[in-house]
Design a protein around this motif. Structure first.
Motif, PDB file in Angstrom:
ATOM      1  N   ILE A  64       0.834  -1.207   0.000  1.00  0.00           N
ATOM      2  CA  ILE A  64       0.000   0.000   0.000  1.00  0.00           C
ATOM      3  C   ILE A  64       0.866   1.254   0.000  1.00  0.00           C
ATOM      4  O   ILE A  64       0.593   2.217  -0.721  1.00  0.00           O
ATOM      5  CB  ILE A  64      -0.957  -0.006   1.207  1.00  0.00           C
ATOM      6  N   ALA A  65       1.906   1.251   0.810  1.00  0.00           N
ATOM      7  CA  ALA A  65       2.792   2.421   0.865  1.00  0.00           C
ATOM      8  C   ALA A  65       3.392   2.707  -0.505  1.00  0.00           C
ATOM      9  O   ALA A  65       3.437   3.867  -0.951  1.00  0.00           O
ATOM     10  CB  ALA A  65       3.906   2.178   1.890  1.00  0.00           C
ATOM     11  N   PHE A  66       3.844   1.669  -1.203  1.00  0.00           N
ATOM     12  CA  PHE A  66       4.423   1.860  -2.524  1.00  0.00           C
ATOM     13  C   PHE A  66       3.384   2.410  -3.504  1.00  0.00           C
ATOM     14  O   PHE A  66       3.685   3.276  -4.327  1.00  0.00           O
ATOM     15  CB  PHE A  66       5.010   0.546  -3.036  1.00  0.00           C
ATOM     16  N   ALA A  67       2.153   1.909  -3.427  1.00  0.00           N
ATOM     17  CA  ALA A  67       1.108   2.374  -4.329  1.00  0.00           C
ATOM     18  C   ALA A  67       0.772   3.846  -4.086  1.00  0.00           C
ATOM     19  O   ALA A  67       0.611   4.629  -5.033  1.00  0.00           O
ATOM     20  CB  ALA A  67      -0.147   1.508  -4.165  1.00  0.00           C
ATOM     21  N   ILE A  68       0.664   4.244  -2.826  1.00  0.00           N
ATOM     22  CA  ILE A  68       0.358   5.641  -2.506  1.00  0.00           C
ATOM     23  C   ILE A  68       1.485   6.554  -2.968  1.00  0.00           C
ATOM     24  O   ILE A  68       1.247   7.622  -3.566  1.00  0.00           O
ATOM     25  CB  ILE A  68       0.117   5.806  -0.996  1.00  0.00           C
ATOM     26  N   GLN A  69       2.707   6.154  -2.719  1.00  0.00           N
ATOM     27  CA  GLN A  69       3.835   6.998  -3.107  1.00  0.00           C
ATOM     28  C   GLN A  69       3.929   7.139  -4.626  1.00  0.00           C
ATOM     29  O   GLN A  69       4.332   8.190  -5.136  1.00  0.00           O
ATOM     30  CB  GLN A  69       5.132   6.422  -2.531  1.00  0.00           C
TER      31      GLN A  69
END
Length: 286
Positions: free
Chosen positions: A264-269
């Protein structure tokens, strides 16, 4: 494209394998909310459970719970609420009792289960596992029909699991043969979910986005299972977790890292901040 709403599934998506939220994922979500992204949870779990998760992440938007059957910021003021009628639930249960199954009648604040959960040691269990344990009440197969007749319970959803895929398929066929006009069935994890007709996470997302004045093209939906597929179709950008079944990944526009790798963190960034760091994301579909 500027995205303004992010819908997150819980199990297998926001939760890592040990049913926790990874520190980096939590920080990125909190930062994104601070920077103007509206975040909601789109889950098959109950509102009572999801609300505790929302508190940890400072999520204030209404939540999509029970696979879309309840959309609310507060339980007593829902944006949308649908339930299985008591008569329909009794019909469902009478069919389920013919098979060796575990089932849960999802209701807030307490769900009914026909199996005894293992005892949980509060000193050794994290808060979400404890919350899951405390949110259920056991009623035996022998007593469940009379319980329903007396309580008049009308749950939002019935979750069913079995030891074999063949049993689940037989159950689905039996349910649809008798109740296709009253229910919708979707697969999730190692079981099936039974909700009122025409209800899905996509329905809940439609209700929420309309209330917020947000276009579907401004929505990112992230999930890992079959009950996320309608939500993938509705949202402008669909992202599957790397740990998702292949069919689910095939029907998403992108695939991020797994739930144990801060997917999720990678997708948001990548898609909210435009950092171009999710190099392993691969385009799928149109």
């Amino acid at each position: 494209m500027k995205y303004t709403l992010l819908a997150l599934d819980l199990d297998g998506t926001l939760f890592s394998s040990d049913m926790s939220i990874l520190p980096r994922t939590k920080k990125v979500i909190l930062d994104a909310i601070r920077d103007g992204l509206t975040v909601t949870l789109a889950t098959g779990r109950s509102f009572t459970f999801a609300k505790e998760v929302a508190k940890e992440l400072a999520i204030e938007a209404p939540l999509i719970t029970h696979d879309g059957a309840l959309v609310a910021a507060q339980l007593d003021h829902p944006l949308s609420m649908h339930k299985l009628s008591n008569s329909t639930v009794q019909k469902i249960i009478k069919i389920l009792l013919a098979y060796p199954l575990r089932f849960e009648l999802q209701h807030d604040p307490l769900s009914i289960v026909n199996y005894k959960r293992p005892l949980v040691d509060p000193m050794k269990s994290d808060s979400y596992k404890m919350l899951e344990y405390l949110g259920t009440r056991y009623v035996s197969n022998r007593d469940i029909v009379s319980y329903l007749q007396t309580s008049k319970l009308e749950p939002h959803k019935v979750s069913v699991s079995a030891d074999t895929e063949q049993t689940l398929e037989e159950v689905k066929e039996a349910l649809l043969a008798h109740l296709s006009d009253e229910i919708r069935i979707t697969n999730a994890g190692f079981g099936v979910e039974i909700v009122p007709k025409n209800i899905s996470k996509a329905y809940g997302l439609k209700v929420l986005s309309a209330a917020l004045g947000i276009s579907p093209s401004e929505i990112i939906a992230i999930g890992d299972n079959y009950n996320d597929l309608e939500m993938f179709q509705f949202a402008g950008l669909s992202i599957a977790m790397a740990n998702a079944p292949q069919e689910v990944k095939n029907r998403a526009k992108y695939v991020t890292r797994s739930n144990d790798e801060d997917g999720i963190a990678f997708a948001i960034q990548t898609f909210f901040y435009g950092d171009e760091i999710m190099k392993e994301a691969r385009g799928l579909g149109s």
